[in-house]
Design a protein around this motif. Structure first.
Motif, PDB file in Angstrom:
ATOM      1  N   GLU A 315      80.027  86.045  52.356  1.00 19.32           N
ATOM      2  CA  GLU A 315      81.372  85.693  52.809  1.00 19.32           C
ATOM      3  C   GLU A 315      81.641  84.198  52.747  1.00 19.32           C
ATOM      4  O   GLU A 315      82.589  83.712  53.368  1.00 19.32           O
ATOM      5  CB  GLU A 315      81.604  86.229  54.230  1.00 19.32           C
ATOM      6  N   ILE A 316      80.841  83.463  51.978  1.00 20.82           N
ATOM      7  CA  ILE A 316      81.159  82.058  51.751  1.00 20.82           C
ATOM      8  C   ILE A 316      82.505  81.968  51.035  1.00 20.82           C
ATOM      9  O   ILE A 316      82.830  82.809  50.197  1.00 20.82           O
ATOM     10  CB  ILE A 316      80.053  81.376  50.911  1.00 20.82           C
ATOM     11  N   ASN A 317      83.329  80.982  51.398  1.00 20.94           N
ATOM     12  CA  ASN A 317      84.617  80.842  50.732  1.00 20.94           C
ATOM     13  C   ASN A 317      84.407  80.491  49.265  1.00 20.94           C
ATOM     14  O   ASN A 317      83.628  79.592  48.932  1.00 20.94           O
ATOM     15  CB  ASN A 317      85.470  79.771  51.409  1.00 20.94           C
ATOM     16  N   LEU A 318      85.101  81.205  48.380  1.00 26.81           N
ATOM     17  CA  LEU A 318      84.894  81.014  46.952  1.00 26.81           C
ATOM     18  C   LEU A 318      85.368  79.652  46.453  1.00 26.81           C
ATOM     19  O   LEU A 318      84.995  79.230  45.365  1.00 26.81           O
ATOM     20  CB  LEU A 318      85.580  82.134  46.176  1.00 26.81           C
ATOM     21  N   GLY A 319      86.170  78.973  47.249  1.00 31.46           N
ATOM     22  CA  GLY A 319      86.551  77.616  46.885  1.00 31.46           C
ATOM     23  C   GLY A 319      85.347  76.696  46.847  1.00 31.46           C
ATOM     24  O   GLY A 319      85.263  75.797  45.999  1.00 31.46           O
ATOM     25  N   GLU A 320      84.397  76.915  47.753  1.00 38.09           N
ATOM     26  CA  GLU A 320      83.172  76.109  47.758  1.00 38.09           C
ATOM     27  C   GLU A 320      82.348  76.382  46.512  1.00 38.09           C
ATOM     28  O   GLU A 320      81.761  75.464  45.927  1.00 38.09           O
ATOM     29  CB  GLU A 320      82.356  76.422  49.013  1.00 38.09           C
ATOM     30  N   ILE A 321      82.315  77.638  46.091  1.00 35.58           N
ATOM     31  CA  ILE A 321      81.594  77.974  44.866  1.00 35.58           C
ATOM     32  C   ILE A 321      82.289  77.367  43.657  1.00 35.58           C
ATOM     33  O   ILE A 321      81.638  76.827  42.756  1.00 35.58           O
ATOM     34  CB  ILE A 321      81.479  79.502  44.728  1.00 35.58           C
ATOM     35  N   GLY A 322      83.623  77.445  43.630  1.00 37.10           N
ATOM     36  CA  GLY A 322      84.369  76.840  42.537  1.00 37.10           C
ATOM     37  C   GLY A 322      84.084  75.357  42.406  1.00 37.10           C
ATOM     38  O   GLY A 322      83.946  74.824  41.297  1.00 37.10           O
ATOM     39  N   ALA A 323      83.950  74.691  43.536  1.00 41.92           N
ATOM     40  CA  ALA A 323      83.687  73.247  43.527  1.00 41.92           C
ATOM     41  C   ALA A 323      82.306  72.922  42.978  1.00 41.92           C
ATOM     42  O   ALA A 323      82.055  71.786  42.547  1.00 41.92           O
ATOM     43  CB  ALA A 323      83.826  72.697  44.941  1.00 41.92           C
ATOM     44  N   ASN A 324      81.399  73.904  42.959  1.00 39.19           N
ATOM     45  CA  ASN A 324      80.033  73.685  42.470  1.00 39.19           C
ATOM     46  C   ASN A 324      79.844  74.065  41.009  1.00 39.19           C
ATOM     47  O   ASN A 324      78.746  73.892  40.462  1.00 39.19           O
ATOM     48  CB  ASN A 324      79.041  74.498  43.311  1.00 39.19           C
ATOM     49  N   ARG A 325      80.873  74.571  40.370  1.00 35.94           N
ATOM     50  CA  ARG A 325      80.706  75.086  39.009  1.00 35.94           C
ATOM     51  C   ARG A 325      80.377  73.973  37.998  1.00 35.94           C
ATOM     52  O   ARG A 325      79.591  74.183  37.076  1.00 35.94           O
ATOM     53  CB  ARG A 325      81.961  75.859  38.581  1.00 35.94           C
ATOM     54  N   ALA A 326      80.964  72.812  38.174  1.00 34.55           N
ATOM     55  CA  ALA A 326      80.650  71.707  37.252  1.00 34.55           C
ATOM     56  C   ALA A 326      79.185  71.303  37.383  1.00 34.55           C
ATOM     57  O   ALA A 326      78.488  71.083  36.381  1.00 34.55           O
ATOM     58  CB  ALA A 326      81.562  70.515  37.532  1.00 34.55           C
ATOM     59  N   ALA A 327      78.707  71.234  38.616  1.00 31.04           N
ATOM     60  CA  ALA A 327      77.293  70.919  38.840  1.00 31.04           C
ATOM     61  C   ALA A 327      76.408  72.026  38.277  1.00 31.04           C
ATOM     62  O   ALA A 327      75.335  71.745  37.719  1.00 31.04           O
ATOM     63  CB  ALA A 327      77.034  70.735  40.332  1.00 31.04           C
ATOM     64  N   ALA A 328      76.859  73.253  38.399  1.00 36.30           N
ATOM     65  CA  ALA A 328      76.096  74.387  37.860  1.00 36.30           C
ATOM     66  C   ALA A 328      75.960  74.271  36.347  1.00 36.30           C
ATOM     67  O   ALA A 328      74.874  74.493  35.783  1.00 36.30           O
ATOM     68  CB  ALA A 328      76.775  75.703  38.237  1.00 36.30           C
ATOM     69  N   ALA A 329      77.052  73.915  35.668  1.00 35.05           N
ATOM     70  CA  ALA A 329      77.020  73.767  34.206  1.00 35.05           C
ATOM     71  C   ALA A 329      76.058  72.656  33.794  1.00 35.05           C
ATOM     72  O   ALA A 329      75.332  72.786  32.797  1.00 35.05           O
ATOM     73  CB  ALA A 329      78.420  73.481  33.681  1.00 35.05           C
ATOM     74  N   LYS A 330      76.018  71.580  34.559  1.00 35.12           N
ATOM     75  CA  LYS A 330      75.105  70.480  34.246  1.00 35.12           C
ATOM     76  C   LYS A 330      73.650  70.919  34.393  1.00 35.12           C
ATOM     77  O   LYS A 330      72.779  70.536  33.601  1.00 35.12           O
ATOM     78  CB  LYS A 330      75.396  69.279  35.149  1.00 35.12           C
ATOM     79  N   LEU A 331      73.376  71.749  35.412  1.00 34.45           N
ATOM     80  CA  LEU A 331      72.015  72.239  35.600  1.00 34.45           C
ATOM     81  C   LEU A 331      71.602  73.164  34.465  1.00 34.45           C
ATOM     82  O   LEU A 331      70.445  73.133  34.023  1.00 34.45           O
ATOM     83  CB  LEU A 331      71.884  72.965  36.944  1.00 34.45           C
ATOM     84  N   VAL A 332      72.528  74.000  33.995  1.00 37.31           N
ATOM     85  CA  VAL A 332      72.235  74.890  32.868  1.00 37.31           C
ATOM     86  C   VAL A 332      71.808  74.063  31.660  1.00 37.31           C
ATOM     87  O   VAL A 332      70.829  74.395  30.964  1.00 37.31           O
ATOM     88  CB  VAL A 332      73.457  75.765  32.524  1.00 37.31           C
ATOM     89  N   ASP A 333      72.523  72.964  31.407  1.00 33.56           N
ATOM     90  CA  ASP A 333      72.169  72.083  30.275  1.00 33.56           C
ATOM     91  C   ASP A 333      70.865  71.344  30.546  1.00 33.56           C
ATOM     92  O   ASP A 333      70.029  71.199  29.652  1.00 33.56           O
ATOM     93  CB  ASP A 333      73.294  71.077  30.020  1.00 33.56           C
ATOM     94  N   LYS A 334      70.687  70.894  31.776  1.00 38.37           N
ATOM     95  CA  LYS A 334      69.522  70.075  32.113  1.00 38.37           C
ATOM     96  C   LYS A 334      68.217  70.842  31.907  1.00 38.37           C
ATOM     97  O   LYS A 334      67.230  70.286  31.399  1.00 38.37           O
ATOM     98  CB  LYS A 334      69.636  69.592  33.559  1.00 38.37           C
ATOM     99  N   VAL A 335      68.206  72.126  32.291  1.00 43.47           N
ATOM    100  CA  VAL A 335      66.968  72.910  32.144  1.00 43.47           C
ATOM    101  C   VAL A 335      66.880  73.599  30.792  1.00 43.47           C
ATOM    102  O   VAL A 335      65.896  74.272  30.484  1.00 43.47           O
ATOM    103  CB  VAL A 335      66.823  73.952  33.273  1.00 43.47           C
ATOM    104  N   GLY A 336      67.929  73.437  29.956  1.00 39.97           N
ATOM    105  CA  GLY A 336      67.944  74.074  28.634  1.00 39.97           C
ATOM    106  C   GLY A 336      67.943  75.586  28.737  1.00 39.97           C
ATOM    107  O   GLY A 336      67.290  76.279  27.941  1.00 39.97           O
ATOM    108  N   PHE A 337      68.678  76.103  29.686  1.00 34.35           N
ATOM    109  CA  PHE A 337      68.644  77.537  29.994  1.00 34.35           C
ATOM    110  C   PHE A 337      68.977  78.402  28.779  1.00 34.35           C
ATOM    111  O   PHE A 337      68.358  79.437  28.546  1.00 34.35           O
ATOM    112  CB  PHE A 337      69.603  77.844  31.140  1.00 34.35           C
ATOM    113  N   ASP A 338      69.958  77.987  27.988  1.00 35.33           N
ATOM    114  CA  ASP A 338      70.413  78.809  26.876  1.00 35.33           C
ATOM    115  C   ASP A 338      69.639  78.536  25.585  1.00 35.33           C
ATOM    116  O   ASP A 338      69.898  79.169  24.558  1.00 35.33           O
ATOM    117  CB  ASP A 338      71.911  78.577  26.608  1.00 35.33           C
ATOM    118  N   ASN A 339      68.696  77.607  25.613  1.00 35.80           N
ATOM    119  CA  ASN A 339      67.960  77.247  24.387  1.00 35.80           C
ATOM    120  C   ASN A 339      66.852  78.253  24.084  1.00 35.80           C
ATOM    121  O   ASN A 339      66.265  78.814  25.007  1.00 35.80           O
ATOM    122  CB  ASN A 339      67.330  75.853  24.536  1.00 35.80           C
TER     123      ASN A 339
END
Length: 339
Positions: A315-339
């Protein structure tokens, strides 16, 4: 830019042909088949005509180019991402409605009123019935356990559904711990992230992997697919795991609506959102795509009631999750998740 402006001019001209006493113009990321019955019911009940432009992408850019001259009153999306982005770009305005506040729980509404959830879905772990014992995995955190090395499938980490899940992990654990978790999940992948949610479940049936991430509504789509009956076999090969039932609950996402900043018909637009939060519309809207109504105590579809009832959602407000999406994308790149 010229193409965008020309497109905006064409849309404005299109909408102007529908001019009548009362109308509402909608830009929708959601598919036409999901909306058509509801919009027809709204028009029948209120006399307000609904004109819709459907598109898989580009609607936020269109709103930016149109500015104060936009014909659009309402934006409908299939994910929290575009709703949050529209808010950040200052393209939407607060919706003020006691009806909506009564019908929709706080965690499915923006704290400033600039978006409203209409349906919800859970981000599940699909687990092989043959190779994973019930209760062997119960949390998202356990996806990073080395015991699952070479046993997990998922679509791209940069896909909007996974960005929201990673954003929720950041909200609950912080960026540093989430980075470690993401590295662990990557180490456990059976193959390079690819395909869509359904193809992950297919991969479970084919023995490529034992666990997969996927939205809850895809189970319904596969289990009832008469056009491609092989998908019924995919669905039947996996158990549905609702993670984190003993703590925060399963990560939830939404489809939703936002009132455009320069809506020509704001009152009619709010009436449409109010209509979509009523019990009858909630039931029909959710059933059309095997999603969950966001209005409490609204009946679920028979299939979802049988397979998914009783779970606890985060039940966390989804606005808080939305605010973290840019940081999430950076982490995906940082760990090379899709490589």
């Amino acid at each position: 830019m010229k193409k965008a402006l020309l497109s905006a001019a064409v849309l404005s001209a299109t909408f102007s042909t529908f001019a009548q006493a009362e109308e509402v113009n909608v830009y929708s990321f959601r598919q036409e088949f999901l909306l058509k019955p509801l919009l027809e019911a709204f028009t029948e009940e209120t006399g307000i005509k609904v004109n819709v432009v459907f598109s898989k992408s580009g609607l936020l850019e269109r709103l930016e180019h149109e500015g104060q001259n936009t014909p659009a009153d309402l934006l409908l999306t299939a994910d929290i991402g575009p709703l949050y982005d529209a808010t950040e770009r200052d393209l939407v305005a607060p919706i003020k409605s006691d009806i909506i506040e009564q019908n929709i729980p706080e965690h499915f509404r923006a704290t400033d009123g600039r978006w409203v959830g209409l349906t919800s879905r859970a981000r599940l772990i699909y687990a092989s019935k043959d190779r994973v014992e019930p209760g062997e995995i119960t949390t998202y955190e356990e996806l990073a356990d080395p015991k699952w090395k070479g046993r997990i499938c998922t679509r791209s980490g940069k896909h909007t559904y996974n960005l929201s899940l990673i954003g929720s992990m950041i909200a609950h654990h912080g960026e540093a711990e989430t980075e470690q978790w993401l590295e662990g999940v990557k180490a456990n992948l059976a193959q390079k992230p690819q395909g869509n949610d359904r193809s992950q479940v297919k991969a479970i049936m084919e023995g490529v992997c034992d666990l997969a991430l996927g939205n809850s509504y895809y189970y319904g789509k596969m289990a009832t697919n008469e056009d491609e009956p092989e998908q019924k076999e995919w669905a039947a090969s996996a158990n549905l795991v609702f993670p984190n039932q003993d703590d925060r609950g399963t990560h939830m996402n939404i489809s939703g609506a936002a009132l455009t900043k320069y809506a020509p018909h704001p009152e009619a637009a709010v009436k449409l959102v109010e209509f979509l939060t009523q019990e009858k519309a909630q039931k029909l809207y959710a059933e059309a795509n095997f999603e969950f109504p966001v209005r409490p105590n609204t009946p679920w579809s028979e299939l979802l009631e049988e397979k998914m009832s009783g779970f606890k959602g985060d039940e966390i407000n989804l606005g808080e999750i939305g605010a973290n999406r840019a940081a999430a994308a950076k982490l995906v790149d940082k760990v090379g998740f899709d490589n």
